[in-house]
Design a protein around this motif. Structure first.
Motif, PDB file in Angstrom:
ATOM      1  N   ILE A   5       1.001  -1.154   0.026  1.00  0.00           N
ATOM      2  CA  ILE A   5      -0.030   0.121   0.094  1.00  0.00           C
ATOM      3  C   ILE A   5       0.912   1.195  -0.034  1.00  0.00           C
ATOM      4  CG2 ILE A   5      -1.507   1.392   1.288  1.00  0.00           C
ATOM      5  CD1 ILE A   5      -2.721  -1.317   2.305  1.00  0.00           C
ATOM      6  N   LEU A   6       1.878   1.522   0.772  1.00  0.00           N
ATOM      7  CA  LEU A   6       2.797   2.435   0.754  1.00  0.00           C
ATOM      8  C   LEU A   6       3.636   2.549  -0.535  1.00  0.00           C
ATOM      9  CD1 LEU A   6       4.313   2.157   4.648  1.00  0.00           C
ATOM     10  CD2 LEU A   6       2.472   3.705   3.502  1.00  0.00           C
ATOM     11  N   THR A   7       3.948   1.498  -1.139  1.00  0.00           N
ATOM     12  CA  THR A   7       4.732   1.479  -2.510  1.00  0.00           C
ATOM     13  C   THR A   7       3.841   2.150  -3.542  1.00  0.00           C
ATOM     14  OG1 THR A   7       5.933  -0.110  -1.832  1.00  0.00           O
ATOM     15  CG2 THR A   7       5.739   0.136  -4.042  1.00  0.00           C
ATOM     16  N   TRP A   8       2.429   1.859  -3.341  1.00  0.00           N
ATOM     17  CA  TRP A   8       1.603   2.303  -4.601  1.00  0.00           C
ATOM     18  C   TRP A   8       1.012   3.834  -4.185  1.00  0.00           C
ATOM     19  CZ3 TRP A   8       1.243   0.759  -9.231  1.00  0.00           C
ATOM     20  CH2 TRP A   8       1.619  -0.601  -9.529  1.00  0.00           C
ATOM     21  N   GLY A   9       1.017   3.913  -2.949  1.00  0.00           N
ATOM     22  CA  GLY A   9       0.925   5.435  -2.561  1.00  0.00           C
ATOM     23  C   GLY A   9       2.034   6.489  -2.681  1.00  0.00           C
ATOM     24  N   GLY A  10       3.054   5.691  -2.288  1.00  0.00           N
ATOM     25  CA  GLY A  10       4.302   6.679  -2.735  1.00  0.00           C
ATOM     26  C   GLY A  10       4.531   6.838  -4.545  1.00  0.00           C
ATOM     27  N   LEU A  11       4.129   5.822  -5.295  1.00  0.00           N
ATOM     28  CA  LEU A  11       4.199   6.114  -6.826  1.00  0.00           C
ATOM     29  C   LEU A  11       2.959   6.821  -7.173  1.00  0.00           C
ATOM     30  CD1 LEU A  11       5.567   4.916  -9.465  1.00  0.00           C
ATOM     31  CD2 LEU A  11       3.955   3.209  -9.474  1.00  0.00           C
ATOM     32  N   PHE A  16       1.379  12.341  -9.235  1.00  0.00           N
ATOM     33  CA  PHE A  16       0.763  13.502  -9.170  1.00  0.00           C
ATOM     34  C   PHE A  16       1.640  14.805  -9.086  1.00  0.00           C
ATOM     35  CE2 PHE A  16      -0.773  16.685  -6.092  1.00  0.00           C
ATOM     36  CZ  PHE A  16      -2.197  16.863  -6.703  1.00  0.00           C
ATOM     37  N   PHE A  17       2.863  14.689  -8.265  1.00  0.00           N
ATOM     38  CA  PHE A  17       3.653  15.840  -8.348  1.00  0.00           C
ATOM     39  C   PHE A  17       4.442  16.027  -9.524  1.00  0.00           C
ATOM     40  CE2 PHE A  17       7.909  17.252  -6.387  1.00  0.00           C
ATOM     41  CZ  PHE A  17       7.528  18.454  -5.850  1.00  0.00           C
ATOM     42  N   VAL A  18       4.929  15.052 -10.371  1.00  0.00           N
ATOM     43  CA  VAL A  18       5.534  15.292 -11.587  1.00  0.00           C
ATOM     44  C   VAL A  18       4.532  15.932 -12.429  1.00  0.00           C
ATOM     45  CG1 VAL A  18       6.692  14.491 -13.734  1.00  0.00           C
ATOM     46  CG2 VAL A  18       7.152  13.514 -11.169  1.00  0.00           C
ATOM     47  N   ALA A  19       3.212  15.430 -12.407  1.00  0.00           N
ATOM     48  CA  ALA A  19       2.311  16.027 -13.376  1.00  0.00           C
ATOM     49  C   ALA A  19       1.745  17.478 -13.067  1.00  0.00           C
ATOM     50  CB  ALA A  19       1.113  15.109 -13.431  1.00  0.00           C
ATOM     51  N   GLU A  24       8.688  22.224  -9.580  1.00  0.00           N
ATOM     52  CA  GLU A  24       9.259  21.830  -8.211  1.00  0.00           C
ATOM     53  C   GLU A  24       9.803  20.156  -8.350  1.00  0.00           C
ATOM     54  OE1 GLU A  24       6.230  23.150  -8.746  1.00  0.00           O
ATOM     55  OE2 GLU A  24       6.207  25.128  -7.560  1.00  0.00           O
ATOM     56  N   ALA A  25       9.134  19.332  -9.115  1.00  0.00           N
ATOM     57  CA  ALA A  25       9.836  18.209  -8.997  1.00  0.00           C
ATOM     58  C   ALA A  25      11.188  18.097  -9.799  1.00  0.00           C
ATOM     59  CB  ALA A  25       8.839  17.192 -10.148  1.00  0.00           C
ATOM     60  N   GLY A  26      11.203  19.061 -10.809  1.00  0.00           N
ATOM     61  CA  GLY A  26      12.528  19.059 -11.406  1.00  0.00           C
ATOM     62  C   GLY A  26      13.623  19.734 -10.434  1.00  0.00           C
ATOM     63  N   ASN A  27      13.312  20.708  -9.503  1.00  0.00           N
ATOM     64  CA  ASN A  27      14.155  21.138  -8.560  1.00  0.00           C
ATOM     65  C   ASN A  27      14.476  19.960  -7.266  1.00  0.00           C
ATOM     66  OD1 ASN A  27      14.071  23.810  -9.658  1.00  0.00           O
ATOM     67  ND2 ASN A  27      12.552  24.357  -8.508  1.00  0.00           N
TER      68      ASN A  27
END
Length: 53
Positions: A5-11, A16-19, A24-27
């Protein structure tokens, strides 16, 4: 089960963060890469000094 669950949540968070926050994701990636390079340079200096010292 919790690990899965934690692995899929992190993914999902990563996607979401990159999209939605690509700048900020690049930074973040740039900062992490810089930190890894600093550690690598530290090890290289240590071994160089160990061999030549």
């Amino acid at each position: 089960m919790l690990k899965k669950i934690l692995t899929w949540g992190g993914l999902a968070f990563l996607v979401f963060f990159v999209a939605y926050r690509p700048d900020e994701a690049g930074n973040v990636v740039s900062s992490l890469a810089g930190g890894i390079m600093d550690v690598a340079n530290g090890f290289a200096n240590f071994f160089t000094n160990l061999v030549t010292g």
